[in-house]
Write a protein that holds these residues in place. Sequence first.
Motif, short mmCIF file in Angstrom:
data_model
loop_
_atom_site.label_atom_id
_atom_site.label_comp_id
_atom_site.label_asym_id
_atom_site.label_seq_id
_atom_site.Cartn_x
_atom_site.Cartn_y
_atom_site.Cartn_z
N GLY A 84 60.86 -21.36 -34.19
CA GLY A 84 60.49 -22.46 -33.54
C GLY A 84 60.55 -23.73 -34.39
N LYS A 85 60.22 -24.91 -33.75
CA LYS A 85 60.30 -26.27 -34.35
C LYS A 85 59.30 -27.21 -33.92
N THR A 86 58.67 -27.58 -34.66
CA THR A 86 57.61 -28.82 -34.65
C THR A 86 58.38 -30.11 -34.33
N GLY A 87 57.59 -30.99 -33.70
CA GLY A 87 58.17 -32.57 -33.20
C GLY A 87 57.08 -33.40 -33.37
N THR A 88 57.20 -34.60 -33.81
CA THR A 88 56.39 -35.64 -33.60
C THR A 88 57.10 -37.07 -33.75
N ALA A 89 57.20 -37.52 -32.25
CA ALA A 89 58.17 -38.43 -31.90
C ALA A 89 57.41 -39.71 -31.72
N GLN A 90 57.88 -40.68 -32.49
CA GLN A 90 57.22 -42.11 -32.67
C GLN A 90 57.52 -42.93 -31.39
N THR A 91 56.50 -43.49 -30.76
CA THR A 91 56.73 -43.98 -29.62
C THR A 91 55.66 -45.05 -29.46
N ASN A 92 55.39 -45.86 -28.21
CA ASN A 92 54.48 -46.93 -28.22
C ASN A 92 54.33 -47.10 -26.72
N ALA A 93 53.18 -47.73 -26.57
CA ALA A 93 52.63 -47.94 -25.16
C ALA A 93 51.79 -49.43 -25.08
N ARG A 94 51.69 -50.06 -24.03
CA ARG A 94 50.72 -51.00 -24.01
C ARG A 94 49.54 -50.83 -23.33
N ILE A 95 48.50 -51.25 -24.24
CA ILE A 95 47.08 -50.84 -23.73
C ILE A 95 46.45 -52.09 -23.95
N ASN A 96 45.68 -52.73 -22.85
CA ASN A 96 44.85 -53.71 -22.78
C ASN A 96 45.85 -54.85 -23.29
N GLY A 97 46.93 -54.97 -22.86
CA GLY A 97 47.97 -56.22 -23.06
C GLY A 97 48.46 -56.12 -24.36
N LYS A 98 48.20 -54.91 -25.36
CA LYS A 98 48.76 -55.22 -26.46
C LYS A 98 49.66 -53.92 -26.91
N THR A 99 50.79 -54.06 -27.50
CA THR A 99 51.41 -52.90 -27.87
C THR A 99 51.22 -52.11 -28.81
N GLN A 100 50.80 -50.63 -28.58
CA GLN A 100 50.17 -50.11 -29.81
C GLN A 100 51.27 -48.73 -30.02
N TYR A 101 51.33 -48.31 -31.50
CA TYR A 101 52.22 -47.39 -31.67
C TYR A 101 51.67 -45.92 -31.59
N PHE A 102 52.06 -44.91 -31.42
CA PHE A 102 51.73 -43.68 -31.00
C PHE A 102 52.68 -42.62 -31.55
N GLU A 103 52.28 -41.47 -31.30
CA GLU A 103 53.42 -40.24 -31.44
C GLU A 103 53.18 -39.30 -30.15
N HIS A 104 54.21 -38.71 -29.82
CA HIS A 104 54.30 -37.55 -28.78
C HIS A 104 54.36 -36.32 -29.87
N SER A 105 53.26 -35.35 -29.22
CA SER A 105 53.21 -33.87 -30.01
C SER A 105 54.23 -33.08 -29.35
N TRP A 106 55.15 -32.58 -29.93
CA TRP A 106 55.80 -31.49 -29.46
C TRP A 106 55.78 -30.03 -30.35
N TYR A 107 55.95 -28.95 -29.77
CA TYR A 107 56.43 -27.71 -30.26
C TYR A 107 57.17 -26.91 -29.33
N GLU A 108 58.41 -26.40 -30.21
CA GLU A 108 59.16 -25.33 -29.22
C GLU A 108 59.23 -23.98 -29.94
N GLY A 109 58.93 -22.87 -29.35
CA GLY A 109 58.92 -21.56 -30.22
C GLY A 109 59.44 -20.26 -29.12
N TYR A 110 59.65 -19.61 -29.83
CA TYR A 110 60.40 -18.47 -29.19
C TYR A 110 60.02 -16.99 -30.03
N GLY A 111 60.07 -15.75 -29.04
CA GLY A 111 59.95 -14.78 -29.90
C GLY A 111 60.03 -13.59 -28.93
N PRO A 112 59.81 -12.13 -29.44
CA PRO A 112 60.21 -11.68 -30.85
C PRO A 112 61.54 -12.13 -31.20
N ILE A 113 61.79 -12.12 -32.68
CA ILE A 113 62.92 -12.86 -33.11
C ILE A 113 64.23 -12.02 -32.81
#
Length: 605
Positions: free
Chosen positions: A524-553
Motif C-alpha cells: 500500500g501507500k499512505t498519503g497526506t495531501a496539503q490543502t486549504n479551506a475558507r472557514i468563517n471568512g479565513k483561509t485555513q490550512y489542512f491535510e487530506h488523509s489517504w491510504y491505498e492498499g491491496y492484498g494478498p500480495i
Amino acid sequence: MNRLRGIALFFTLVLSAYGYRLYDWQIQKFDQFQSRSQSNTLRSEPIRAWRGEIRTRDGVLLATNRLSVDLIYKWKSSKDNRPVVSWEKIRYLAGIKDPVLPELPVGSELTLARNIPQQNLPALYEYVVFQPNLELRERIERVYPQGKLASNLLGYVGETTADDVNSGKYQLGDIIGKTGLEASMEDQLRGVNGLKLTEVDFKGRRINERIEQEGEAGKNLTLTIDSTLQRAAEKALEEGMQDIKRQYSARKDIKEAHGAVVAIDPRNGQVLALASRPTFDPNWFATSPAPPERAAALLSDDSPTINRAVYPYTPGSVFKPSTTNAVLEAFGRNPVYNCPSSIFYGGRAWKNWDRRNSGPMDGRKAIAHSCNPWYFQSSIQGDPVPFSNVLGKRTRELGFGEPTGIELIGEKTGLIPSQDTYKKLGIEWYPGFTLNMSIGQGDVLVTPLQLAKVMATLINEGRKQPVTVIKAVGGKEQPPKPTTQVPGKPWVWNTIKEGMVMTAQSGTSKHMLGPDRFPIRTGGKTGTAQTNARINGKTQYFEHSWYEGYGPIQNPNLVVVAFFEFGGEGSGVALPAVKKVMAAHWKIKLDERLQVVESEDLPGD
C-alpha cells in the motif's frame, strides 16, 4: 262525437310533444349526447410500469417499488368545469383539510391529496370516476428498504417534469432517475406503461375493465457490491470522525467525517464497496409529500448528495507509486538519492515530511518511506519543465485524468497538469510545478475510485481493467469489459510492487498492517495531501488523509482506498479505515484498538 275528437286531439298533442323531444334528442343533439355518453362510460387510465429492482451481489434488496394513488383536480375550461358532487365525502376519504376547491388557470391541474390510504380507495373511486374535474392517478413510488446504505451510489428519483413528458417517453405521474445509478441506468430500470379502459354506468359505477395495451416492467439490476463490505466501509467512514478529532481537537465545526471508501476486485474491476460521507436517505426524495430532510440535504453546506468516491481531490503521496513508475520507465534505471530533511532548488527549500536525514534511497524505499526529496531530485534530474510532460503522459496512461468505466453519470475525471496542457491554456509552466506534481501536490486532482483503478493496474503489471458496478441486468450476467495493456518493463512493475509491500512491512503503515499486526501480507501507500479551506471568512490550512492498499500480495483479490477530507495524516485516519475494510473482507476479527483477536479461513499469500 265531440268527446272522441277531444281524446284524439289530446293524444295527438302528446305524441307530437314526444316526437319533437325524440327528434331533438336523436337528431339535433345527437353529437352532444354521443360525446357525453362515450366520455361517461369509457375512461382510459395508464397502467404504471414497475421500475426495476436493485440488489447487491449477495441478494440484499436496495431499491424496490410500491403503488401509490393521488387525487388530482383538473381545471379544463370555464364552461366544462362543474361543481364537484359529494365534495365533503371526498374530502373525508382523501384526507383533505381545505374545504374550498381553488380556481386554477385553464388547462392546469393540482394534486389535492397524495398516498391515499388503500382502504379508502374503493369508495373514493365511486365518487370520482364520474366527475371530469377529478382523477385518481396511480403512481409508482420508489422505496429503499436499507435506507442510507449505498445511497450515494444508488442516487435518487423524482417525478417527471414537463420536458420529460414532452419527450414522449414519460407520462405525468411517472418517476425518473435524477442521480446515481437511478439516472445512469434509467433506460434499463424504467418500464413501459400499459393502457387500461374502464367502462362505467351513468352513476359512475364500474361495469367492466379491459387491458388495451400490456405494459412492460423495467429490468432488475444486480450490483457487484457486497453488502457486508459496503456496511464495513460506511462504518469505517463514520468511525473515522474520532481519529480526525484527535488531530484537530480545536475544530469545533466538524460534525461528521467527509470522505469516501472504495473497494474493488483487481482481477475483474468489480466494485465491492463504494461509500461516501456525509450521506442521505434516498427515501427522502422518493416519498411524497416531501419530508423536511429533502430540502435540508439539498441546501446543506456538507453537500451529502455529492458522491465523494468519484469527486476529485489533491492526492498527495498516494500519487507517488505512479510517479515512481514514470521515473523508472523514463530513466531506464532505479536511481538512488539521499533523503535529507530538505533540498534547495530555485532559491527555496523543498522539505521532506521527516526532519531526519534518512540516508540513500531507491524508488522502492522512496515509496515505503514516502521520501519527498527522492521525487524532487528525480524531477530535477529529468529537467523539470519538459519532465512534466513525461509525468503527465505516463500517469494518464495508468488511468488518471479519464473515466474509470463505472456506470455512473457525474463522475469527475480529475486533472493531470503538465507543460503541454498549460501551454494550450496560455499559462507558463515553472520548474517548481513539476516538483509539486511529482508528490501529488499542486494542481493534481484524482478521485478515490481512479486511485483504486490505477493501483489495480500497477499490481496487474499494466493490465488496465475498466471498473464496473453492474453484475447482471434483467437476470443476464454482464460480460467482462475489455482490458488494455499499458506498455512497461517487467522489472519496473515489480519494483513498484516491492515498494508498496515494503510500506506495510517496514514503512509508513507497518504499525497497522505490518507482519506482527495483520495476518495477511499486503502492500500500500499512505498519503497526506496539503490543502486549504475558507472557514468563517479565513483561509485555513489542512491535510487530506489517504491510504491505498491491496492484498494478498501474491494473488491480490482486494484493493481498498480510503479518503478523508481535511482528515489529517493518512497513517492516522485513512489507514485504520482500510484495515477495518480488509478485516471485514477476509473475516478477521479486530478489537477496539484494531488488534487482531481472531481469524479464520485466511487466504494464502
